[in-house]
Design an enzyme around this catalytic site. Structure first.
Site, PDB file in Angstrom:
ATOM      1  N   LEU A  11      46.471 156.142  -3.246  1.00 60.96           N
ATOM      2  CA  LEU A  11      45.879 154.904  -2.736  1.00 60.96           C
ATOM      3  C   LEU A  11      45.117 154.123  -3.820  1.00 60.96           C
ATOM      4  O   LEU A  11      43.958 153.769  -3.642  1.00 60.96           O
ATOM      5  CB  LEU A  11      44.965 155.206  -1.550  1.00 60.96           C
ATOM      6  CG  LEU A  11      45.692 155.499  -0.235  1.00 60.96           C
ATOM      7  CD1 LEU A  11      44.720 156.048   0.814  1.00 60.96           C
ATOM      8  CD2 LEU A  11      46.387 154.258   0.316  1.00 60.96           C
ATOM      9  N   MET A  14      47.772 149.312  -6.118  1.00 63.96           N
ATOM     10  CA  MET A  14      49.210 149.083  -5.917  1.00 63.96           C
ATOM     11  C   MET A  14      49.698 149.840  -4.681  1.00 63.96           C
ATOM     12  O   MET A  14      50.443 149.316  -3.855  1.00 63.96           O
ATOM     13  CB  MET A  14      50.020 149.531  -7.147  1.00 63.96           C
ATOM     14  CG  MET A  14      49.851 148.662  -8.362  1.00 63.96           C
ATOM     15  SD  MET A  14      50.499 146.997  -8.152  1.00 63.96           S
ATOM     16  CE  MET A  14      52.258 147.254  -8.262  1.00 63.96           C
ATOM     17  N   ASN A  33      46.052 160.713  -0.152  1.00 62.23           N
ATOM     18  CA  ASN A  33      45.415 160.558  -1.461  1.00 62.23           C
ATOM     19  C   ASN A  33      44.732 161.877  -1.808  1.00 62.23           C
ATOM     20  O   ASN A  33      44.266 162.595  -0.916  1.00 62.23           O
ATOM     21  CB  ASN A  33      44.378 159.419  -1.415  1.00 62.23           C
ATOM     22  CG  ASN A  33      43.983 158.990  -2.804  1.00 62.23           C
ATOM     23  OD1 ASN A  33      44.764 158.335  -3.499  1.00 62.23           O
ATOM     24  ND2 ASN A  33      42.803 159.363  -3.241  1.00 62.23           N
ATOM     25  N   THR A  35      41.928 162.593  -3.072  1.00 64.16           N
ATOM     26  CA  THR A  35      40.581 162.667  -2.488  1.00 64.16           C
ATOM     27  C   THR A  35      40.659 162.065  -1.085  1.00 64.16           C
ATOM     28  O   THR A  35      40.965 160.878  -0.928  1.00 64.16           O
ATOM     29  CB  THR A  35      39.574 161.808  -3.316  1.00 64.16           C
ATOM     30  OG1 THR A  35      40.259 161.156  -4.365  1.00 64.16           O
ATOM     31  CG2 THR A  35      38.421 162.585  -3.810  1.00 64.16           C
ATOM     32  N   SER A 129      57.363 145.489  -9.983  1.00 62.66           N
ATOM     33  CA  SER A 129      56.632 144.483 -10.741  1.00 62.66           C
ATOM     34  C   SER A 129      56.031 143.416  -9.829  1.00 62.66           C
ATOM     35  O   SER A 129      56.615 143.057  -8.812  1.00 62.66           O
ATOM     36  CB  SER A 129      57.543 143.801 -11.753  1.00 62.66           C
ATOM     37  OG  SER A 129      56.803 142.798 -12.438  1.00 62.66           O
ATOM     38  N   GLY A 130      54.885 142.916 -10.261  1.00 67.48           N
ATOM     39  CA  GLY A 130      54.276 141.813  -9.532  1.00 67.48           C
ATOM     40  C   GLY A 130      52.775 141.966  -9.417  1.00 67.48           C
ATOM     41  O   GLY A 130      52.110 141.133  -8.807  1.00 67.48           O
ATOM     42  N   LYS A 183      62.787 148.389 -15.806  1.00 64.02           N
ATOM     43  CA  LYS A 183      61.385 147.949 -15.685  1.00 64.02           C
ATOM     44  C   LYS A 183      60.683 147.970 -17.049  1.00 64.02           C
ATOM     45  O   LYS A 183      59.875 147.100 -17.367  1.00 64.02           O
ATOM     46  CB  LYS A 183      60.630 148.839 -14.686  1.00 64.02           C
ATOM     47  CG  LYS A 183      59.122 148.553 -14.594  1.00 64.02           C
ATOM     48  CD  LYS A 183      58.848 147.123 -14.178  1.00 64.02           C
ATOM     49  CE  LYS A 183      57.431 146.706 -13.912  1.00 64.02           C
ATOM     50  NZ  LYS A 183      56.320 147.174 -14.638  1.00 64.02           N
ATOM     51  N   HIS A 186      61.745 144.949 -18.815  1.00 68.56           N
ATOM     52  CA  HIS A 186      61.014 143.829 -18.187  1.00 68.56           C
ATOM     53  C   HIS A 186      59.643 143.693 -18.851  1.00 68.56           C
ATOM     54  O   HIS A 186      59.201 142.602 -19.210  1.00 68.56           O
ATOM     55  CB  HIS A 186      60.881 144.101 -16.677  1.00 68.56           C
ATOM     56  CG  HIS A 186      59.858 143.249 -15.979  1.00 68.56           C
ATOM     57  ND1 HIS A 186      58.490 143.459 -16.105  1.00 68.56           N
ATOM     58  CD2 HIS A 186      59.986 142.179 -15.157  1.00 68.56           C
ATOM     59  CE1 HIS A 186      57.834 142.564 -15.396  1.00 68.56           C
ATOM     60  NE2 HIS A 186      58.713 141.773 -14.810  1.00 68.56           N
ATOM     61  N   ASN A 187      58.963 144.814 -19.019  1.00 64.81           N
ATOM     62  CA  ASN A 187      57.622 144.770 -19.602  1.00 64.81           C
ATOM     63  C   ASN A 187      57.645 144.365 -21.075  1.00 64.81           C
ATOM     64  O   ASN A 187      56.738 143.697 -21.553  1.00 64.81           O
ATOM     65  CB  ASN A 187      56.918 146.122 -19.439  1.00 64.81           C
ATOM     66  CG  ASN A 187      56.383 146.294 -18.036  1.00 64.81           C
ATOM     67  OD1 ASN A 187      56.890 145.688 -17.088  1.00 64.81           O
ATOM     68  ND2 ASN A 187      55.373 147.128 -17.879  1.00 64.81           N
ATOM     69  N   GLU A 190      57.805 140.831 -21.009  1.00 67.27           N
ATOM     70  CA  GLU A 190      56.456 140.387 -20.586  1.00 67.27           C
ATOM     71  C   GLU A 190      55.495 140.347 -21.797  1.00 67.27           C
ATOM     72  O   GLU A 190      54.770 139.368 -21.986  1.00 67.27           O
ATOM     73  CB  GLU A 190      55.967 141.373 -19.523  1.00 67.27           C
ATOM     74  CG  GLU A 190      54.563 141.218 -19.018  1.00 67.27           C
ATOM     75  CD  GLU A 190      54.204 142.363 -18.034  1.00 67.27           C
ATOM     76  OE1 GLU A 190      54.925 142.570 -17.044  1.00 67.27           O
ATOM     77  OE2 GLU A 190      53.197 143.057 -18.283  1.00 67.27           O
TER      78      GLU A 190
HETATM   79  C1  6PG Z   1      54.204 144.346 -13.685  1.00 67.16           C
HETATM   80  C2  6PG Z   1      53.366 144.733 -14.868  1.00 67.16           C
HETATM   81  C3  6PG Z   1      52.616 145.983 -14.590  1.00 67.16           C
HETATM   82  C4  6PG Z   1      51.448 146.194 -15.528  1.00 67.16           C
HETATM   83  C5  6PG Z   1      51.844 146.646 -16.902  1.00 67.16           C
HETATM   84  C6  6PG Z   1      51.025 146.015 -17.994  1.00 67.16           C
HETATM   85  O1  6PG Z   1      55.382 144.160 -13.909  1.00 67.16           O
HETATM   86  O2  6PG Z   1      53.655 144.228 -12.600  1.00 67.16           O
HETATM   87  O3  6PG Z   1      54.184 144.920 -15.989  1.00 67.16           O
HETATM   88  O4  6PG Z   1      53.519 147.025 -14.512  1.00 67.16           O
HETATM   89  O5  6PG Z   1      50.703 145.061 -15.587  1.00 67.16           O
HETATM   90  O6  6PG Z   1      51.588 148.006 -16.912  1.00 67.16           O
HETATM   91  O7  6PG Z   1      51.251 146.726 -19.121  1.00 67.16           O
HETATM   92  P1  6PG Z   1      50.239 146.833 -20.304  1.00 67.16           P
HETATM   93  O8  6PG Z   1      48.953 147.390 -19.753  1.00 67.16           O
HETATM   94  O9  6PG Z   1      50.917 147.761 -21.249  1.00 67.16           O
HETATM   95  O10 6PG Z   1      50.060 145.444 -20.805  1.00 67.16           O
END
Ligand code: 6PG
Length: 472
Positions: A11, A14, A33, A35, A129-130, A183, A186-187, A190
């Site tokens: 919990l 996210m 969770n 705890t 992601s989001g 994913k 994706h990052n 990002e």
């Molecule tokens: C997402 C983000 C999410 C998180 C990353 C940030 O897609 O929602 O990517 O997964 O914000 O972990 O990564 P850093 O902390 O390495 O910048």
């Protein structure tokens, strides 16, 4: 007592938001969770008056779920994920399905899929992601594992995901660790876009002498264009407007210039290097964070070498959206996506993921951090040519390169003269210039390799492998 459709472990913010999303979409849930007090607090607050119950331990949790069980784990990637799998496994039965929604390393997911499936359980490694808002309102989800396991959660995921004009932002990615791999990439994209936007802010501030409100206006302008309309540009516009409540000054200027990272950007670059993908823009963004963390060394070096002189270059005006800077941002953003898609193309071949590129672009159009209008163009590019080796070769993207390369060049040379680092912009310029050069100087590299190590070389005028005694 009727059993719940869906179970959530962990919990954190996210986890809480994802379970509220599932419940809102008609899936009664049970949460666990480590705890128990956290579970109680959640059930009394955000989880109150909903079809969500709590479990005191993992046995209780599993017993409260209908079969086959669908369990989403939102715990820290790495050891914590392995620990949860180990603790829950004795209570699971054939056909039950565990889903890891954390940012796990794809090779860990590969291992877990085969271990769990050998015990007749299902296992899905799913990139989500989001951020917190996305988890609640509709994230983009990237599930990988066996297709039959995916089918068991498809209706749930279709409802939970963000929705765009051509469907939900979730699709079956492929086998094994492919969901977490996608994913991770994706990052990496990002990281690239975040650094690109930071570089443009720095230039507007230090070369053009603009304040945060003025820079924010430019981001607002960009966010209305087809090339740059995106979530990250939108939040940058917002962040730059926020004032410190203590003295009313720009809050971003009070933030320590050291960027953290949790690993996915690094994994993207490591994977790219292993696969032989060229990702200089993404790498530059990772290195930008590494360099930023060396604060005390940078301070020492600045006092040794002096800070850059103040230069003033014409880099456009607010009314034209700082045209050359916009060119640099557009091309570097395109380069980040192009490099990310290149990693995916090579990984698909190497790891037999059979990734469907248009679908990946489609599920990134909504919900996720890199959502942008450009993704529609990316989707179309891969529909037009499913074997497209690089986005830069697509007609729409190549037109962007032709029209904006002068602007990018101007920005990089002005930055170099002003002594302002623009690692993503300059890497992108070299990337594009290298990519569009049919003859590079690596002929000489080959000569050197053959000279000292007899590594042989190919010739442009004859077929075969050649060696020369260069020591004349
Ligand atoms: C997402 C983000 C999410 C998180 C990353 C940030 O897609 O929602 O990517 O997964 O914000 O972990 O990564 P850093 O902390 O390495 O910048």
């Amino acid at each position: 007592m009727t059993k719940a459709h869906f179970g959530l472990i962990g919990l954190g913010v996210m986890g809480e938001n994802l379970v509220l999303n599932a419940e809102r979409n008609g899936f009664s849930s049970v949460v666990y969770n480590r705890t128990y007090s956290k579970t109680e607090d959640f059930l009394k607050s955000r989880g109150a008056d909903k079809s969500i119950s709590g479990a005191i331990d993992l046995k209780d949790f599993v017993e409260k779920l209908e079969r086959p069980r669908r369990i989403l784990m939102m715990v820290k990637a790495g050891k914590a994920t392995d620990a949860v799998i180990q603790q829950i496994s004795p209570f699971l039965e054939e056909g039950d399905l565990l889903i890891d929604g954390g940012n796990s390393l794809f090779s860990d997911t590969e291992r877990r899929v085969s271990e769990l499936e050998s015990k007749s359980f299902g296992y899905i490694g799913m990139g989500v992601s989001g951020g917190a808002k996305g988890a609640l309102q509709g994230p983009s989800m990237m599930p990988g594992g066996t297709k039959s396991s995916y089918k068991a959660i498809e209706p749930l995921l279709n409802k939970m995901a963000a929705q765009v004009e051509d469907g939900p932002c979730v699709t079956y990615i492929g086998p094994g660790g492919s969901g977490h791999f996608v994913k991770t990439v994706h990052n990496g994209i990002e990281y690239g876009i975040e650094q690109i936007l930071a570089e443009s802010y720095d230039l507007m501030k230090r070369v053009c002498g603009m304040n945060c409100d003025e820079i924010s206006e430019v981001f607002g302008f960009w966010n209305k264009t087809e090339e740059l309309s995106s979530y990250l540009v939108e939040i940058t516009e917002m962040c730059l407007k926020v004032k410190d409540p203590e003295d009313g000054s720009d809050l971003v200027e009070k933030i320590m210039d050291k960027a953290g990272q949790k690993g996915t950007g690094l994994w993207t670059v490591v994977s790219a290097l292993q696969l032989g993908a060229s990702v200089p823009t993404i790498y530059a963004s990772l290195n930008g964070r590494v360099m930023s963390s060396m604060k005390s060394q940078r301070q020492r070096a600045e006092s040794l070498f002096g800070s850059p002189k103040t230069y003033s270059f014409n880099l456009g005006s607010k009314s034209d959206g700082m045209a050359p800077i916009m060119d640099a941002v557009v091309l570097s953003t395109i380069a980040s996506y192009a490099q990310g898609m290149e990693i995916l193309r090579l990984a698909s071949e190497e790891y037999k993921y059979e990734l469907h590129m248009p679908s990946i672009a489609q599920i990134w159009k909504g919900g996720c951090i890199i959502r942008s209008t450009l993704l529609k163009r990316i989707q179309e590019a891969f529909i037009l040519d499913p074997q497209l080796p690089n986005l830069l070769l697509d007609p729409w993207f190549s037109k962007q390169v032709k029209e904006r390369l002068n602007g990018l060049t101007k920005v990089v040379s002005a930055s170099a003269e002003a002594g302002i680092p623009v690692p993503c912009f300059s890497s992108t310029l070299d990337y594009i210039n290298s990519y569009k050069t049919s003859r590079l100087p690596q002929n000489l590299v080959q000569a050197m390799r053959d000279c000292f190590g007899s590594h042989t070389y190919e010739r442009i005028d004859k077929v075969g492998s050649f060696h020369t005694d260069w020591d004349v």
